[in-house]
Design a protein around this motif. Sequence first.
Motif, mmCIF file in Angstrom:
data_model
loop_
_atom_site.group_PDB
_atom_site.id
_atom_site.type_symbol
_atom_site.label_atom_id
_atom_site.label_comp_id
_atom_site.label_asym_id
_atom_site.label_seq_id
_atom_site.Cartn_x
_atom_site.Cartn_y
_atom_site.Cartn_z
ATOM 1 N N GLN A 216 0.841 -1.192 0.000
ATOM 2 C CA GLN A 216 0.000 0.000 0.000
ATOM 3 C C GLN A 216 0.877 1.243 0.000
ATOM 4 N N TYR A 217 0.224 2.311 -0.333
ATOM 5 C CA TYR A 217 0.933 3.599 -0.367
ATOM 6 C C TYR A 217 0.792 4.234 0.999
ATOM 7 N N LEU A 218 1.886 4.535 1.578
ATOM 8 C CA LEU A 218 1.879 5.117 2.910
ATOM 9 C C LEU A 218 2.158 6.606 2.759
ATOM 10 N N ALA A 219 1.097 7.347 3.034
ATOM 11 C CA ALA A 219 1.193 8.790 2.787
ATOM 12 C C ALA A 219 1.863 9.487 3.959
ATOM 13 N N ALA A 220 2.461 10.594 3.631
ATOM 14 C CA ALA A 220 3.177 11.363 4.640
ATOM 15 C C ALA A 220 2.186 12.074 5.545
ATOM 16 N N GLY A 221 2.654 12.397 6.713
ATOM 17 C CA GLY A 221 1.850 13.165 7.634
ATOM 18 C C GLY A 221 0.749 12.359 8.303
ATOM 19 N N GLU A 222 0.642 11.147 7.952
ATOM 20 C CA GLU A 222 -0.408 10.320 8.563
ATOM 21 C C GLU A 222 0.238 9.323 9.516
ATOM 22 N N ARG A 223 -0.551 8.949 10.475
ATOM 23 C CA ARG A 223 -0.079 7.918 11.405
ATOM 24 C C ARG A 223 -0.807 6.619 11.053
ATOM 25 N N HIS A 224 -0.044 5.708 10.580
ATOM 26 C CA HIS A 224 -0.627 4.425 10.167
ATOM 27 C C HIS A 224 -0.534 3.443 11.327
ATOM 28 N N ASP A 225 -1.689 3.078 11.791
ATOM 29 C CA ASP A 225 -1.733 2.094 12.885
ATOM 30 C C ASP A 225 -2.364 0.826 12.327
ATOM 31 N N LEU A 226 -1.547 -0.148 12.096
ATOM 32 C CA LEU A 226 -2.006 -1.346 11.403
ATOM 33 C C LEU A 226 -2.452 -2.420 12.383
ATOM 34 N N ASP A 227 -3.402 -3.146 11.942
ATOM 35 C CA ASP A 227 -3.834 -4.324 12.700
ATOM 36 C C ASP A 227 -3.608 -5.536 11.803
ATOM 37 N N VAL A 228 -2.641 -6.314 12.145
ATOM 38 C CA VAL A 228 -2.265 -7.454 11.296
ATOM 39 C C VAL A 228 -2.729 -8.741 11.973
ATOM 40 N N ALA A 229 -3.532 -9.481 11.263
ATOM 41 C CA ALA A 229 -4.014 -10.763 11.796
ATOM 42 C C ALA A 229 -3.305 -11.892 11.055
ATOM 43 N N LEU A 230 -2.534 -12.663 11.793
ATOM 44 C CA LEU A 230 -1.812 -13.781 11.186
ATOM 45 C C LEU A 230 -2.616 -15.064 11.340
ATOM 46 N N ALA A 231 -2.732 -15.783 10.250
ATOM 47 C CA ALA A 231 -3.450 -17.055 10.294
ATOM 48 C C ALA A 231 -2.515 -18.145 10.783
ATOM 49 N N PRO A 232 -2.902 -18.858 11.812
ATOM 50 C CA PRO A 232 -2.034 -19.940 12.275
ATOM 51 C C PRO A 232 -1.902 -21.014 11.206
ATOM 52 N N ARG A 233 -0.713 -21.522 11.097
ATOM 53 C CA ARG A 233 -0.471 -22.542 10.082
ATOM 54 C C ARG A 233 -0.913 -23.890 10.648
ATOM 55 N N GLN A 234 -2.200 -23.981 10.885
ATOM 56 C CA GLN A 234 -2.696 -25.148 11.581
ATOM 57 C C GLN A 234 -2.798 -26.358 10.661
ATOM 58 N N ALA A 235 -3.172 -26.104 9.435
ATOM 59 C CA ALA A 235 -3.429 -27.219 8.546
ATOM 60 C C ALA A 235 -2.159 -27.938 8.141
ATOM 61 N N ASN A 236 -1.053 -27.327 8.393
ATOM 62 C CA ASN A 236 0.170 -27.933 7.905
ATOM 63 C C ASN A 236 1.119 -28.372 9.003
ATOM 64 N N ASP A 237 0.790 -28.067 10.220
ATOM 65 C CA ASP A 237 1.792 -28.336 11.232
ATOM 66 C C ASP A 237 1.530 -29.607 12.003
ATOM 67 N N PHE A 238 0.771 -30.485 11.413
ATOM 68 C CA PHE A 238 0.567 -31.760 12.083
ATOM 69 C C PHE A 238 1.907 -32.441 12.255
ATOM 70 N N GLU A 239 2.081 -32.971 13.401
ATOM 71 C CA GLU A 239 3.371 -33.566 13.659
ATOM 72 C C GLU A 239 3.197 -34.751 14.590
ATOM 73 N N THR A 240 3.015 -35.912 14.032
ATOM 74 C CA THR A 240 2.982 -37.117 14.843
ATOM 75 C C THR A 240 4.359 -37.738 14.762
ATOM 76 N N VAL A 241 5.275 -37.062 15.287
ATOM 77 C CA VAL A 241 6.645 -37.488 15.104
ATOM 78 C C VAL A 241 7.050 -38.430 16.213
ATOM 79 N N VAL A 242 7.990 -39.253 15.881
ATOM 80 C CA VAL A 242 8.657 -40.011 16.928
ATOM 81 C C VAL A 242 9.641 -39.031 17.536
ATOM 82 N N ARG A 243 9.156 -38.301 18.487
ATOM 83 C CA ARG A 243 9.909 -37.166 19.003
ATOM 84 C C ARG A 243 10.726 -37.627 20.192
#
Lengths: 938, 424
Positions: A216-243
């Motif tokens: 995005q274009y971040l304009a001058a003179g403005e205060r950008h307060d972002l809210d970032v939502a990260l999706a958990p990598r749940q579908a891929n982190d299965f781990e039935t490992v011989v740990r």
Amino acid sequence: VREPATPSLLPSVAGAVLVAVVFGAAAQAAPEVTRPPEVLSSVPPVYPEAARRERRGGAVSLLVTLDADGAVMRVEVVESAGADLDWAALGALTQYAFRPAEIDGRPAAVAITYRLLFEVPAHEAPAPRDARATAPDEGRPAFSLSGRVRRAGTVQPVRFAEVIVSELLPEEAGGLGAPVAILTDDEGRFAFPPLPEGPYRLEVGVEGYEPFRDEQYLAAGERHDLDVALAPRQANDFETVVRRQRGEPPVSRVSLSREEVRAIPGTYGDALRVIESLPGVARAPLFGGALMVRGGYPADTAIHFEGVPIPVLYHFGGFTSVVNGAFIEEISFMPGGFPVRYGNATAGIVDVRAHALENDTFKAHFDVDGFDFGFFFGGHVKPSFGDLALDALPELKIGFAARRSHTEIPGNLFLAAAQAFGQPIPFLPVPLYYDYQLKLEADLTPRSTVSLFVFGAEDSWAVLGDAPAIGTNFDGEDLRLDGILNTFLGNRFHRFLGSWELRPLPGVTHTLRPYVGMTRRGLLSDGVVVPLLTGATLDSPTDELNWGLRDELAVRLTPWLRGLFGFEHHGAAYRIDLLPGGDLFGIEAPEGVATGANASLSTAALYTELQLGPMAGLSVVPGFRAELSSLALTEENALPVYGGSARSAVDSWTFDPRVALRYVVHGDLALKAAGGLFHRRPRAASAAADQDGEALRPPGALQLIGGFEARLTELLTLDAQVYGVRRFDLTRDRSRRYQPRAPQGGLPPAAPAGTAGFDSFGTGNTIGLELLLRSPPTRRFFGWVSYTLSRTEVSLGETRERRVAFAFDQTHNLVAVGRVNLPWEVTFGGRFALVTGNPGIIPDAIATRHDLNGNWYEPVLSSLQPSRLQPFHRLDLRIDKRFIREWWSGVVFLEVINVYNWPNPEVVFPGGDYRARELRTLLPGPPLLPLLGAELDL
Amino acid sequence: MKRGLRLLGVLAALLALAPVASCWPGWDFIFDQTPSREHRLEDLRVLAVLAEPAALAIPAAFVLDGPEPPPLELEITPFIFDPRGGDVDVALGLCASGLEGIPCAAGDDAPSFSKTVRADAEDPLGRVDVRATLRLDRAQLRALYRQAGVAIDSARNVNLSVVVNVARDFGGKRERESAVLTLDMRLDALDPALPAAVRERALASAGLVDCAELESDGCAPSLGPAEPTCGDGLVEGFEECDPPDGTTCDESCFALDICHAARRPVCFQPLKNSRPLIEGLIALSPQGPIPEGAPTVARGGVIRLRSGTTTFFAPTPNVSQAEPRLEGLTFFCPEGTPGEEPFMACGFERVSWRAYVLDRRAELFDPDAPPGQPFVGNTSGGLFPFGVAFLEGTAPGTREPLVVVVADQRGGMDLAVFTLEAEE
């Protein structure tokens, strides 16, 4: 040999800078480090609260010794930043997992220098987080960029996430400007210094989450307060490992995270059912809950929670866990060859570990479903007295959860519906349960932590409607149905568990865990099926007082030698009250006199284990466990059960030497072996009912295990094991002893006096081959194929043949599990099982015998030859669709159990009508069962 | 919240997709609504066996060495039916068990009988008329005792089973039925021919004490003077003894009477050759008690019923006591503490009954059962009245048989056939 740090070695901790210095074995001549160690998993250090308050940071340099498996063997502080920061760094590093380094192409033990940088959180010191952060161009106006990173669908902050902004430049200028990076603080916040106006690419990444990217274009003179939502990598982190556990050769250990196994088809989200999909575990009958590991009975597998043995893991033998899911961190399953710290088991171990509490935020969780409702609360408090804060006292972390079933509601609805449809049902028994957990934890000093864990659960029955009295007791009082059910099927336990962990020196950890509690077991507490199958006698439905402790000292003596020394004690005391005029083991209690017997059970064990690394690639773990068990019964009022005197029913020493070896041939192949003796105590009820004066011996098992782990391809691993188990001193029930008929059909002579009860002459053998072919998780797919070929025979004197197949002997046990990630956040999984039918008596012809005296009918089986049930096979499928929105995330899923509706009979018996001419199926497995569900996180 | 929504969805799905899951074969077992057809006489059945005598007292001569005594005779009359007619293979045999309820198989050296008999085509019930007399010699009797695991010179009870096996071919299949009647068989411990030492050993082996040797104990004084008088041999429930605080157990009444009469303080239960006899049926209210009095319908009589109207009946059995003798026991004197109350082994002797109709227009009903519920009165032991009715629309004049069977708990049985007739 010095190997520079590589970006892949960068851990996701605040400002961590790694300078890896590899030496050790490689420092001698000219061997070459062909692959440096890599961080596989890391745990961020806990920023000491005092340091945070004082806004004190610094760098801690550590010398980390890794063995040939990549396990952290030793951590030493090379450059200190203060004792509390040192300890925080040590605590974090000991939980790291590394891919082993390779020297000349072979895994090798190495030592590296690791530097952890502690910085004051950004919101307290809004300074640039990274040296690369630059000041704005003088010629361009600047803007402010800050924000917060949180887990998608929740307000949960994501700390230590890396936020990178890169200016988008024209193609001729390279397309992308120099990145400016910063890490989020504990609150998930970040704040960049002023940056020049322009188009930017914003990237956020952290382990366990899908990367975020936006432009995005971040304009001058403005205060950008972002809210970032990260999706958990749940579908891929299965781990039935011989740990592997650090320092322990992983011969037969499988660790399962509750979240990891959440979406496996056919398990209903129940981790225990996932264990049934692993090699070495027999398919449990009916609705599961009974673990039969490598030919052992359920009682041969011990269940621990936080290191304390608990009587049950699931409500009603397989329904839902007795521990609130919010508290379960991991379920470790060891089907054999387990370490000496585990006793009273001859087959396997299930060890459930609770979550460590966090003190960053307050958390609350409420849930209600068709069966129960519950809540979880977690937070921290600072002890204070009025307005006076007691700074000397540590901060207290609290977690509290409770749950209770509300099956009365559907039960009453069912009764009302039956009434409405003209089929009134007078009463209906419904199961009820509750469980609770309270955990208090505090760091007394940087070197010691104390916690108190209180937990318990109860299973009981209530009878809805108007149930008639079943009869009267000796006092003339009505016997109610719910009372009878609770006597036979009710369970209850409570535990107070304390824990004190002291780390006086680097590499030295001392842990003390005392506990007290009570247990009430129903007469059929092992489940309705199990006592019948195991020949077990009934337990006493009395309250049992439990106590015990575990004291362990773990010491890293050298990089190649680690010692574990422990003491364990468990005790139980209970009383059997006899109704006046009743009887105990056939001995009549006197009329009009309250009498009974007191029983006390005590075990004490000493164990020690050394973890040796005598040469590169080889680790040897010898261990020894000595245990003394005693069970004493004391009669009152000269009750002539044991001749009117106190009696020791069990008084035995057991000595269990065990050893485990592992040798890494090269990076893709490891050989492993284990062997040793394992014992468990005789069942108290069996010992109490044994009146021949000869104490029962503890049933034992000799286990020998060998195998290998191989990486066949980048996406395929194979774990193969062969094992043999020789069981001895198994408890036999003499009343079930086979009595050959006398010649010409006469009955045999009566058993000689004094031979009733139990003896210890049972034996058994198991041999088996287990294969686990596994495709590690990738972004598209994960899965495994588990195959077990085994044969278990027991000799308990109950049949004409000296040895017969174990009741759950399943020659072939094949389970395939897979899940594929499709586009649009859709996953599709399946589970297929093909298992040899259990041994049993299968009637192959039927006639009817009509008893004219009482006018009742019974089937006449024309053949009683041993046979097997039909093979079990079942396919379960599941499809998940995931939604992630700004403040919520959700999953909608459809799970179909037994897709082709195969009956899979558990028991075949003749029909129940007066003809009894047709074979009928008794209690088939679950039918085709579609389950549509949804999850919502707010 | 998360789990709640998920399981709410699960419940909704369960309701919506229940028809699919209804294909599961397990429901057939759990919710088996198949009405019992036990009371319908529609194929090969053995409904009763008459044994005469209904209890065997073993004379001393079978225990003692000496000349072979005359064989014990047991006359067996099985009531076999097959309304379809045809040839039926009938085989009778004997076997023995030392424990009640333990089935046994007829041995090769036990007396037996077999014959192929044709079902009476003229009889709507298809009666298979057969009768046999089984004779037990000393060797066969001893073989039965061996099979039961009981010494021949013991006074213990042996359960003698009369096994009736029937079979026939029908529709290309072999149909089989097996019925068993269990009788009491004991050594006649008071046979004058039995030497005293043998008798004492026989009693001792059965756990008895001859109170004659225990003059000072409470057996004779406490039992003798009380002389409670109650019970007539047929007990249909609890009875109050006289004196009331004596016991509610009828067995003791017999024993006391007989002990007293025999002037022997050995407490025996008589071995009774009971012979219940169906005198008729008495009509009654389904909720009321079973009245005493003359039967409403005499044995073999005609019961006239209006279509759709249910009438409740109970049989009026009479039990004749044929030669009660002092051969058996179920309780005994205390083992000796003076003044101690004797131990009473209580038991019931009750007569139960069953009723059968053809698979035609007549139907049976249980009292208090909701409409449409199948008749299960036979399988509950047959202690309650049974309702009889013709289905709605049955043509007046329709006649069908009603079979009533009574049985006591000692092997006595009787069977009577009544005629149901539909009227306007």
